[in-house]
Design a protein around this motif. Structure first.
Motif, short mmCIF file in Angstrom:
data_model
loop_
_atom_site.label_atom_id
_atom_site.label_comp_id
_atom_site.label_asym_id
_atom_site.label_seq_id
_atom_site.Cartn_x
_atom_site.Cartn_y
_atom_site.Cartn_z
N LYS A 119 0.82 -1.23 0.00
CA LYS A 119 0.00 0.00 0.00
C LYS A 119 0.85 1.28 0.00
O LYS A 119 0.47 2.29 -0.55
CB LYS A 119 -0.90 0.02 1.24
N THR A 120 2.04 1.19 0.62
CA THR A 120 2.86 2.40 0.79
C THR A 120 3.44 2.88 -0.53
O THR A 120 4.11 2.12 -1.24
CB THR A 120 4.01 2.13 1.79
N ARG B 118 5.94 1.28 -5.14
CA ARG B 118 5.37 0.78 -3.88
C ARG B 118 6.50 0.16 -3.05
O ARG B 118 7.38 -0.53 -3.58
CB ARG B 118 4.31 -0.28 -4.17
N LYS C 108 6.19 -2.85 3.74
CA LYS C 108 6.48 -2.48 5.14
C LYS C 108 7.56 -3.42 5.68
O LYS C 108 7.81 -4.48 5.11
CB LYS C 108 5.21 -2.62 5.97
#
Ligand code: UT7
Length: 316
Positions: free
Chosen positions: A17-18, A46, A49
């Motif tokens: 998502k990041t 992207r 994490k």
């Protein structure tokens, strides 16, 4: 009875998502959004994490590909994960995917051929199916490259991103919907141009210009070999899904083949270079948006560290 062959029965993909934008990179290294966009075509990528592994992305992409193929995990005979960033050396990432999916009958292994990994895994799976050893194989390109990057090295850190793409390869008895032919190769004498000596212990290093020159020479060459061998001219191919390394590589290959750039799909601007994952992610995007029509001729082409390269001709 027609000869047994293989076809792509389903696709899936998963991205962290990041988002890391070029603007944010400007605060880390001496670079600019303008330079990155002009020299690579990338706007953002992207980033997984800390606790998000290659297997997590692979599992998410695989679940979608299975659903898309209307198959259950029990149907899968082999799981092949193409990656140069596995969670660990042992166990292999494919076994982690198997456990999560409960694909109890699958034989599981990883395959490392850097950015050509997906093509090599596809060829391996195709050979298993054609020899009668398997009916359904899950092939996943999954990478967590951000953890191998030196975030002080502007020549590499701006280029790569994380992600996973998967396909289910299934038995087919019709050459109308089939993988038709492969052209693959390697040149270990040039292994020094793209290296990562020990995952989680060292940084990815790259002689970008050498890889660039290799790609723009080799990719058109293998595409021509593949089309000529199959009595096709490059114009008759509907789509060229190339490994997403640099937008200028796509432009140069299109120019060398005298083809319009709109035959070369790209998602570089959103995801950067995701190595073994780039081709199946792009394929999934196009498949999902119904841009691929039955019977269309498609060429997939990967190239990268090793050096390695590979192309596959598909009748969709
Ligand atoms: O996945 C398969 C493997 N990878 C690839 O296929 C990558 C292939 N190579 C490439 O995509 C390109 O070679 C890069 C994007 C990596 C580099 O682009 P380039 O146009 O080949 O740049 P360069 O290395 O020739 O550098 C040109 C200039 C240099 O400055 P000087 O010496 O001319 O003053 C570099 O120091 O650009 C400078 N530079 C940068 N400037 C701003 C290099 N990286 C950056 C940067 N931001 N991030």
């Amino acid at each position: 009875m027609n000869q047994i062959t293989s076809k792509i029965a389903g696709t899936g993909s998963a991205l962290p998502k990041t988002i890391l934008t070029n603007k944010e990179l400007e605060t880390l290294v001496d670079t600019s959004d303008a330079w990155i966009q002009e020299r690579t075509g990338i706007k953002e990528r992207r980033i997984a994490k800390n606790q998000e592994n290659t297997s997590d992305l692979a599992i998410a992409a695989a679940q979608k590909a299975l659903k898309n193929a209307n198959l259950s995990a029990n149907d899968i005979d082999f799981i092949i994960v193409a990656t140069f960033t596995p969670d660990s050396i042992m166990p292999n990432t494919a076994c982690l995917v198997q456990a999560a999916l409960h694909a109890d009958h699958a034989v599981c292994f990883d395959l490392n051929a850097a950015c050509s990994g997906f093509l090599f895994a596809l060829q391996t799976a195709h050979a298993y199916i054609c020899s009668g050893l398997a009916r359904h194989i899950l092939i996943i390109g999954s990478e967590n490259i951000s953890k191998t990057l030196n975030w002080n090295d502007r020549k590499t850190c701006i280029l790569f991103g994380d992600g996973a793409g998967a396909v289910v390869l299934s038995i087919s008895d019709s050459s109308k919907h089939a993988l038709l032919d492969f052209e693959t190769g390697s040149d270990g004498t040039r292994s020094n141009v793209l290296t990562l000596s020990g995952f989680q212990k060292s940084f990815l290093q790259m002689d970008g210009q050498e890889v660039f020159k290799f790609a723009v020479r080799k990719v058109p060459e293998i595409i021509l070999t593949l089309t000529q061998r199959n009595h096709l001219c490059p114009e008759e191919i509907d789509w060229y899904f190339l490994h997403q390394a640099n937008a200028r590589i796509l432009t140069s290959v299109a120019k060398r083949l005298s083809l319009p750039l709109d035959k070369f799909p790209s998602n570089l601007s959103s995801y950067g270079n995701t190595s073994a994952a780039s081709i199946p992610i792009l394929l999934d995007e196009y498949h999902n948006s119904h841009k691929l029509l039955p019977g269309q001729k498609i060429i997939l082409s990967g190239f990268g560290g090793g050096l390695t390269w590979g192309s596959c001709l598909i009748s969709w």
